[in-house]
Enzyme design. Sequence first.
Site, PDB file in Angstrom:
ATOM      1  N   LEU A 208       7.154  -4.073   4.874  1.00  0.00           N
ATOM      2  CA  LEU A 208       5.811  -3.584   5.206  1.00  0.00           C
ATOM      3  C   LEU A 208       5.369  -4.050   6.591  1.00  0.00           C
ATOM      4  O   LEU A 208       4.650  -3.343   7.285  1.00  0.00           O
ATOM      5  CB  LEU A 208       4.807  -4.041   4.150  1.00  0.00           C
ATOM      6  CG  LEU A 208       4.877  -3.256   2.828  1.00  0.00           C
ATOM      7  CD1 LEU A 208       3.871  -3.801   1.831  1.00  0.00           C
ATOM      8  CD2 LEU A 208       4.657  -1.763   3.066  1.00  0.00           C
ATOM      9  N   CYS A 209       5.853  -5.257   7.015  1.00  0.00           N
ATOM     10  CA  CYS A 209       5.395  -5.746   8.313  1.00  0.00           C
ATOM     11  C   CYS A 209       5.954  -4.899   9.454  1.00  0.00           C
ATOM     12  O   CYS A 209       5.312  -4.737  10.487  1.00  0.00           O
ATOM     13  CB  CYS A 209       5.719  -7.231   8.509  1.00  0.00           C
ATOM     14  SG  CYS A 209       7.466  -7.579   8.471  1.00  0.00           S
ATOM     15  N   THR A 210       7.140  -4.334   9.257  1.00  0.00           N
ATOM     16  CA  THR A 210       7.669  -3.412  10.274  1.00  0.00           C
ATOM     17  C   THR A 210       6.753  -2.199  10.391  1.00  0.00           C
ATOM     18  O   THR A 210       6.390  -1.773  11.489  1.00  0.00           O
ATOM     19  CB  THR A 210       9.088  -2.944   9.908  1.00  0.00           C
ATOM     20  OG1 THR A 210       9.958  -4.061   9.927  1.00  0.00           O
ATOM     21  CG2 THR A 210       9.598  -1.904  10.892  1.00  0.00           C
TER      22      THR A 210
END
Lengths: 428, 550
Positions: A208-210
């Site tokens: 999700l951080c990407t």
Amino acid sequence: MYEGGRWEDVDLVLRREGASALTGPGFEASSELVPFLRSDCRILVIGAGGLGCELLKDLALLGFGNIEVIDMDTIDVSNLNRQFLFRMKDVGQPKAVVAASRIQERVEGCTVVPHFGRIEDKPAEFYRGFHIIVLGLDSVEARAWINETACSFLEHDEEGNVDLSTVKPLVDGGTEGFKGHARVILPGITPCFACTMWLFPPQTKFPLCTLAETPRTPVHCIEWAHLIKWPKDNEMEEFDVDNVDHLGWCHREATERAKEFGIEGVTLQLVQGVVKNIIPAIASTNAIVAAACATEVLKTATMCSAGMDNYMMFMGGEGIYTHTVKYERDECCPVCSPGIFLTVQSSVTLGDLIKRISVHPKALGKVERPSVSHGTDNLYMQGPLEEATRPNLSKTLGDLLGGTGQKALAVNDKRLPRTLRVTLSVVP
Amino acid sequence: MGDASAVARESQDKDKRYDRQIRIWGKDGQRKLETANVCLLGAGPTGSEAMKNLVLGGVSSYTIVDGTKVTERDLGNNFLMDKSSLGQSKAECCSRLLQDFNESVSGRFVAETPEQLMDAKPDFFDGFDLVLATQLTSAYQHKLCDICRKSGARVVFGRSYGLFGLVRISASEHTVVESKPDNVLLHLRVKDPWPELAEYASNFDLESLDDMTYKHVPYVVLLIKLAEAWKLGHGGNLPQGRAEQRDFKAFVRSQQRRRRGEPEGVADEGENFREAVENAHYLWSPPGVPSEISRYFADPACEEITSASSHFWVCMAAVKDFVAERSGGALPLPGSIPDMTATTDLYLDLKRLYDSKAEEDCDWVFDRAIQILSRTPGADPSALGRDYVKGFCKNCAHVKVLRFPTVRQEQEGFLGGASQSSYLQSLLLSEDTAENAFVYLMLHAADRFRQTHGHFPGKFDDGVQEDVGGVKSIVSSALSEAGLPTIPVAEEYVQELCRCGAGEIHTVAAVVGGIVAEEAIKLLTEQFVPLSGTLVYNAIRSTTLRIGKF
Ligand SMILES: [Zn+2]
């Protein structure tokens, strides 16, 4: 009714003796086999899509006269490049209904009963009624469900030997582009779907951080719109991949984000591919895989030829390459192995049963805080459902399992390496 | 105005209809399909199934050739036959029912046997892009192969025979730019970076980066920088041998920053460092020029460009020069990099570097290709577009050249030439391939049986055992003439051959017809890699074997 001449091609291998090394066990050539296919043998086809249309045609033209088909989908324009039983005018109609009527129109004397609905909505008894179940599905979950249902019919004696009369054969096909597979599952004898779950590795998910912080590709922008922006903006409404407005919204948001980050290549086609998880599909691969499956149905029903043992991989991208491999059963498979075998009286409580299971050697001393289920019924669960299911511990097996007979339970415990299957013989 | 919007709507409808296949072969591949004129010989189940798949895919037109009439038996094995056509032309019935699958395809039929056409009107085959030839015996396969080599049509042969099948292609040469392999080698040039990439990497001051950026330095940069650092301590050499390569990977890992307060040895999880270790092998074994491409460089078609040379070979010759004169052994850059852990900006910087280098390489190759054409008498340099060269450069590590032997070459080689015999011998002696190699020989024997007996073996219920003897003697004399071994279950296979009396079981025909269509699509779209050699399908075992060392 046997129409002289019409079934000649398949009848040749049914009425004439074959070489014993190349026919199935116990094959007896007979002119009664075509009539058996025409009127007695019952086949269920699951899915009336790319593989399903081919399977229905293939089975009808092998002489099978009693076919049923179940599918929950309706016809879409994008089906028409391969689902040859459907026409432009059929768009929006239930696939199962249209497919069944097209086969009946063309192949005289073949009955195809359609079921427009979800496989999970049919009772187990529905599935028990067929000689062979053929799967033309594109979802791992649906395959796992039908596999569990077919394996739940399986009965073993106390030594763990399979009762052959309870084996419900499954023939399974799948395709993606120029690739595909066909396989035969004889529960308890050849590996079931769960034994070889590793053949279907989980899909790669992006962290999700990407998506949130360092998008680099058009797909990252699309997944951000789909998985992060939508839930934030639309708390009340779930994203519907079939809703044109939702797709349009996703396309706009993804395009906007891509522009902001200087990323190129967001198209509506890509948006659809990503959020609907579209698997590319062509007519020829479906035809090949379905026909290989249908041939195995004929062999399983009549033993007229040695069966595929037991999995064929097909690759058509670089030349034509196939690999047929004999996979092995997982002796400890939670779905198709006998696991622990216990004979218990119907007056025994669930709590007492759990105590007996926990001291069984196959429980490896690792059953302490188990969850127990029977098919899709949760009998006793850990976690949030513990309180609600706790009263079941003092109920009797007769009450919980609906009487006596052979019952298969699944026992899970965090400390167990995998689900433990418990086969109960419940006696009065 | 109205016309324009109707055209737009039609093209949108087509995009939707063909969406699932356009995702495989793209709009370009779809356009090629939509201009293809395909001829089918034989409207039995094998042929009908093959053509069905192509009509669904959207070819431009089909022509069905069959001289026989619809019988009761056809209704039992072919979905493209219906009861109302009993006693009428099979070609007509097949053509009419195919039309239901796709209204935008135009169909016609010829109610003559393929054999008659070949004998009387060989120029019938002019003008087809592709001929699907089903259920022809070897003699007419020869004939068609010769006719179509002259007319330029490519041929896919399909044969279903009881529980067995054969598929093969005949075409003079087929070249593929977009072979779309499953496994693509990355051409990253981390070993010998070009100056701009080397400079970009060396400008990174890793020490000064904040923790977030440090974890997002692309592994390409890490590898180039750390290789430089390694070289300083190793006499200017990259890691050599297993032990040094292991040490280098450990060195990469050791460069990760530790979380504050963590003891030594517990590294911060940097995905980029993991990727660097995973791809470190590109430093000591860069992809270079694959051996297949080196062979193409040495091919006479590449060495002697004439006005008849295709753009494929012109580009090949230009790339050969690029490797020799310009890049010092590397192919032109494909101009795409895989996704990798990086911040958006760092990734896009890197992508731009690779893209512009790929453009530069392409320019060089394009210029050279134009030079080659300019000095070739009769060639037209203006016919070569840069787009084609760009596509060639992008895919040049995986381009393919296929040359198919004629049917005659294959069959004369079969049991003829000594080299072919030793090849077949190895197939017959290996457990994995023995049965299907035998099936291949046995199907040839069935054709010979028909030549001498006037019917296929096993035609009559009361003659099956006698025919088993007949086929066995043909097979064993052919084997012994060529000095080939037999296989343990030979007799059983001959029994199975005669048992099915040359019947066309629908599902065997559907597999063979499906494979014929698959090959037709690869030939027409000029994508993926068509089948070379002859494919044997064995429906008893559900196996295949590709025969041919072509
Ligand atoms: Zn299993």
